[in-house]
Design a protein around this motif. Structure first.
Motif, PDB file in Angstrom:
ATOM      1  N   VAL A  11       0.836  -1.195   0.000  1.00 50.40           N
ATOM      2  CA  VAL A  11       0.000   0.000   0.000  1.00 50.40           C
ATOM      3  C   VAL A  11       0.874   1.248   0.000  1.00 50.40           C
ATOM      4  N   ILE A  12       0.521   2.210  -0.868  1.00 47.58           N
ATOM      5  CA  ILE A  12       1.186   3.520  -0.903  1.00 47.58           C
ATOM      6  C   ILE A  12       0.129   4.572  -0.598  1.00 47.58           C
ATOM      7  N   SER A  13       0.329   5.312   0.486  1.00 45.65           N
ATOM      8  CA  SER A  13      -0.705   6.225   0.960  1.00 45.65           C
ATOM      9  C   SER A  13      -0.093   7.542   1.412  1.00 45.65           C
ATOM     10  N   TYR A  14      -0.809   8.643   1.109  1.00 45.51           N
ATOM     11  CA  TYR A  14      -0.382   9.957   1.573  1.00 45.51           C
ATOM     12  C   TYR A  14      -1.613  10.858   1.664  1.00 45.51           C
ATOM     13  N   LEU A  15      -1.665  11.652   2.718  1.00 49.17           N
ATOM     14  CA  LEU A  15      -2.816  12.501   2.975  1.00 49.17           C
ATOM     15  C   LEU A  15      -3.108  13.418   1.788  1.00 49.17           C
ATOM     16  N   GLY A  16      -4.367  13.415   1.362  1.00 50.01           N
ATOM     17  CA  GLY A  16      -4.784  14.265   0.255  1.00 50.01           C
ATOM     18  C   GLY A  16      -4.633  13.625  -1.106  1.00 50.01           C
ATOM     19  N   TYR A  17      -4.170  12.343  -1.110  1.00 48.04           N
ATOM     20  CA  TYR A  17      -3.963  11.633  -2.371  1.00 48.04           C
ATOM     21  C   TYR A  17      -4.706  10.295  -2.352  1.00 48.04           C
ATOM     22  N   GLN A  18      -5.029   9.803  -3.531  1.00 48.81           N
ATOM     23  CA  GLN A  18      -5.666   8.502  -3.637  1.00 48.81           C
ATOM     24  C   GLN A  18      -4.665   7.404  -3.296  1.00 48.81           C
ATOM     25  N   THR A  19      -5.089   6.447  -2.488  1.00 45.10           N
ATOM     26  CA  THR A  19      -4.223   5.338  -2.102  1.00 45.10           C
ATOM     27  C   THR A  19      -4.032   4.371  -3.275  1.00 45.10           C
ATOM     28  N   ASN A  33      12.186  -0.888  -8.688  1.00 47.14           N
ATOM     29  CA  ASN A  33      12.557   0.486  -9.028  1.00 47.14           C
ATOM     30  C   ASN A  33      11.472   1.175  -9.853  1.00 47.14           C
ATOM     31  N   ILE A  34      10.237   1.019  -9.418  1.00 49.47           N
ATOM     32  CA  ILE A  34       9.118   1.576 -10.175  1.00 49.47           C
ATOM     33  C   ILE A  34       8.831   3.009  -9.736  1.00 49.47           C
ATOM     34  N   THR A  35       8.088   3.713 -10.557  1.00 48.05           N
ATOM     35  CA  THR A  35       7.610   5.048 -10.227  1.00 48.05           C
ATOM     36  C   THR A  35       6.110   4.980  -9.983  1.00 48.05           C
ATOM     37  N   VAL A  36       5.684   5.454  -8.827  1.00 46.68           N
ATOM     38  CA  VAL A  36       4.276   5.466  -8.459  1.00 46.68           C
ATOM     39  C   VAL A  36       3.775   6.903  -8.507  1.00 46.68           C
ATOM     40  N   TYR A  37       2.737   7.139  -9.294  1.00 41.08           N
ATOM     41  CA  TYR A  37       2.160   8.476  -9.408  1.00 41.08           C
ATOM     42  C   TYR A  37       0.869   8.529  -8.590  1.00 41.08           C
ATOM     43  N   LEU A  38       0.877   9.343  -7.547  1.00 45.46           N
ATOM     44  CA  LEU A  38      -0.320   9.500  -6.722  1.00 45.46           C
ATOM     45  C   LEU A  38      -1.146  10.691  -7.202  1.00 45.46           C
ATOM     46  N   LYS A  39      -2.450  10.450  -7.321  1.00 43.42           N
ATOM     47  CA  LYS A  39      -3.365  11.499  -7.755  1.00 43.42           C
ATOM     48  C   LYS A  39      -4.005  12.161  -6.546  1.00 43.42           C
ATOM     49  N   GLN A  40      -4.124  13.471  -6.596  1.00 45.58           N
ATOM     50  CA  GLN A  40      -4.771  14.192  -5.503  1.00 45.58           C
ATOM     51  C   GLN A  40      -6.264  13.887  -5.494  1.00 45.58           C
ATOM     52  N   THR A  41      -6.836  13.847  -4.290  1.00 46.95           N
ATOM     53  CA  THR A  41      -8.268  13.608  -4.140  1.00 46.95           C
ATOM     54  C   THR A  41      -9.021  14.927  -4.174  1.00 46.95           C
ATOM     55  N   ASN A  42     -10.284  14.838  -4.489  1.00 46.20           N
ATOM     56  CA  ASN A  42     -11.153  16.017  -4.510  1.00 46.20           C
ATOM     57  C   ASN A  42     -12.251  15.810  -3.481  1.00 46.20           C
ATOM     58  N   VAL A  87     -14.216  18.234  -2.148  1.00 47.74           N
ATOM     59  CA  VAL A  87     -15.137  19.373  -2.075  1.00 47.74           C
ATOM     60  C   VAL A  87     -16.570  18.916  -1.884  1.00 47.74           C
ATOM     61  N   LEU A  88     -16.998  17.925  -2.667  1.00 47.72           N
ATOM     62  CA  LEU A  88     -18.379  17.458  -2.578  1.00 47.72           C
ATOM     63  C   LEU A  88     -18.670  16.866  -1.215  1.00 47.72           C
ATOM     64  N   ASP A  89     -17.730  16.046  -0.688  1.00 47.64           N
ATOM     65  CA  ASP A  89     -17.923  15.429   0.605  1.00 47.64           C
ATOM     66  C   ASP A  89     -18.017  16.463   1.714  1.00 47.64           C
ATOM     67  N   GLU A  90     -17.292  17.541   1.605  1.00 50.38           N
ATOM     68  CA  GLU A  90     -17.326  18.568   2.640  1.00 50.38           C
ATOM     69  C   GLU A  90     -18.705  19.219   2.721  1.00 50.38           C
ATOM     70  N   VAL A  91     -19.417  19.238   1.603  1.00 50.68           N
ATOM     71  CA  VAL A  91     -20.771  19.794   1.597  1.00 50.68           C
ATOM     72  C   VAL A  91     -21.747  18.802   2.179  1.00 50.68           C
ATOM     73  N   ILE A  92     -21.622  17.533   1.773  1.00 54.14           N
ATOM     74  CA  ILE A  92     -22.581  16.508   2.175  1.00 54.14           C
ATOM     75  C   ILE A  92     -22.476  16.162   3.650  1.00 54.14           C
ATOM     76  N   VAL A  93     -21.272  16.248   4.205  1.00 56.83           N
ATOM     77  CA  VAL A  93     -21.061  15.773   5.559  1.00 56.83           C
ATOM     78  C   VAL A  93     -21.948  16.490   6.579  1.00 56.83           C
ATOM     79  N   TYR A  94     -22.328  17.702   6.297  1.00 55.75           N
ATOM     80  CA  TYR A  94     -23.154  18.454   7.240  1.00 55.75           C
ATOM     81  C   TYR A  94     -24.640  18.457   6.867  1.00 55.75           C
TER      82      TYR A  94
END
Length: 338
Positions: free
Chosen positions: A71-79, A90-99, A101-108
């Motif tokens: 598992v490769i994990s970092y806050l704000g990025y997709q695992t 010797n591979i290169t792993v590209y982590l994509k940032q998560t979005n 915004v929608l969840d922040e609206v729904i949570v409340y």
């Protein structure tokens, strides 16, 4: 409790014997190609992990027997999870940032339950009911997204980042990346806080770390207690055909039976794994007090000497083992270091 529980965890085949190999790589931001420092790199549900350095680089040891995802994990990025690391290096792993915004609206959103009510339900069903569970504290509850569906009578949970659990009894800090969590209710009275639970389903990736001020004697005592009567011990005993020796009795229709008239064990050629067949549900009695019903949703599962089995989604526990939660669990390399 009478409700059924499914615990779907990705299990690990881990051996401390054999030749260790090294898997290396670099972790970059998928958009900027900038190295990501301090990304977590770990074998799922174990204590084996590392982090990336200032250049985004990492290396981690594994053995030929290791079947767990890396598992490769970092806050704000997709695992990301790497399964075929034996064929790569010797591979290169590209982590994509998560979005988020929608969840922040729904949570409340107003869904009929207050956040306090939802947190209370989540804590209990996620951490568990034992003395170990009661010693647990979630350190980042603010990251939890809790939603209640009135029509379905269902509470679900997700999170912006892995949930961090401090288990004082077992002396572990557990990082749990929730993949799925849901509580299904038979009956709900929102105002009076009455919740009749039908089932609980949860799954995710986890990493275990000893406390910084690790108390070895306390940890050893409590971990041994947690191991006794656990799913991990039961599966190891099943593999070794030592159920009764470990205190497990098997019952069918209230009558004690010979376990091996119901569990059929077949050695798989050229491997250390075995095929276990169970054609109808049986009951497990442990320590004369703790009862569990076990059922295979498929005719057979595969199991290895370390207690790892697949397909874990096809094994259903209800009762004592079905009620075990994150606060009761040990990493899958428990007891193998020696």
């Amino acid at each position: 409790m009478k409700f059924k529980t499914f615990i779907y965890l990705l299990f690990l085949l881990l051996s401390f014997s054999g030749i260790s190999q090294t898997f290396s790589g670099i972790v970059l931001d998928a958009k900027t190609k900038i190295p990501i420092e301090s990304a977590a790199i770990y074998f799922d549900n174990t204590t084996i992990g590392t982090t990336t350095d200032s250049e985004g680089k990492f290396s981690i040891l594994y053995t030929d027997a290791n079947q767990s995802g890396l598992v490769i994990s970092y806050l704000g990025y997709q695992t990301e999870t790497i399964l075929d690391y034996r064929q790569k290096n010797n591979i290169t792993v590209y982590l994509k940032q998560t979005n988020n915004v929608l969840d922040e609206v729904i949570v409340y959103a107003d869904d009929g339950l207050t956040r306090r009510q939802k947190l209370r339900l989540f804590r209990k069903q996620f951490l568990g009911f034992s003395s170990f569970a009661k010693s647990c504290k979630i350190l980042n509850e603010k990251d939890l997204i809790l939603r209640y569906n009135r029509k379905k009578r269902q509470l679900t949970a997700s999170a912006f980042s892995p949930i961090i659990i401090e288990n004082k009894s077992l002396q572990y800090v557990v990082f749990f990346d929730i993949k799925q969590f849901e509580i299904n209710f038979n009956y709900v009275e929102e105002i009076n806080n009455v919740f009749e639970i039908k089932s609980v389903n949860f799954s995710g990736k986890s990493f275990y770390k000893n406390f910084d001020n690790f108390k070895e004697n306390k940890a050893k005592r409590n971990r041994e207690k947690a191991y006794k009567g656990s799913v991990l011990e039961f599966m190891r005993a099943l593999y070794n055909e030592a159920l009764e020796a470990k205190g497990y009795q098997i019952f069918s229709k209230r009558f004690k039976v010979n376990p091996w008239d119901y569990f059929k064990i077949q050695q798989i050629s050229n491997t250390s794994s075995k095929r276990v067949l169970l054609d109808k549900p049986v009951n497990i009695l442990y320590d004369k007090n703790y009862q569990t019903k076990i059922e295979f949703l498929e005719p057979a599962i595969l199991i290895d000497e370390y207690g790892n089995y697949s397909d874990v989604t096809k094994v259903m526990f209800s009762g004592y083992l079905g009620n075990q939660r994150v606060g009761d669990l040990l990493p899958l390399d428990y007891g193998l270091q020696d």
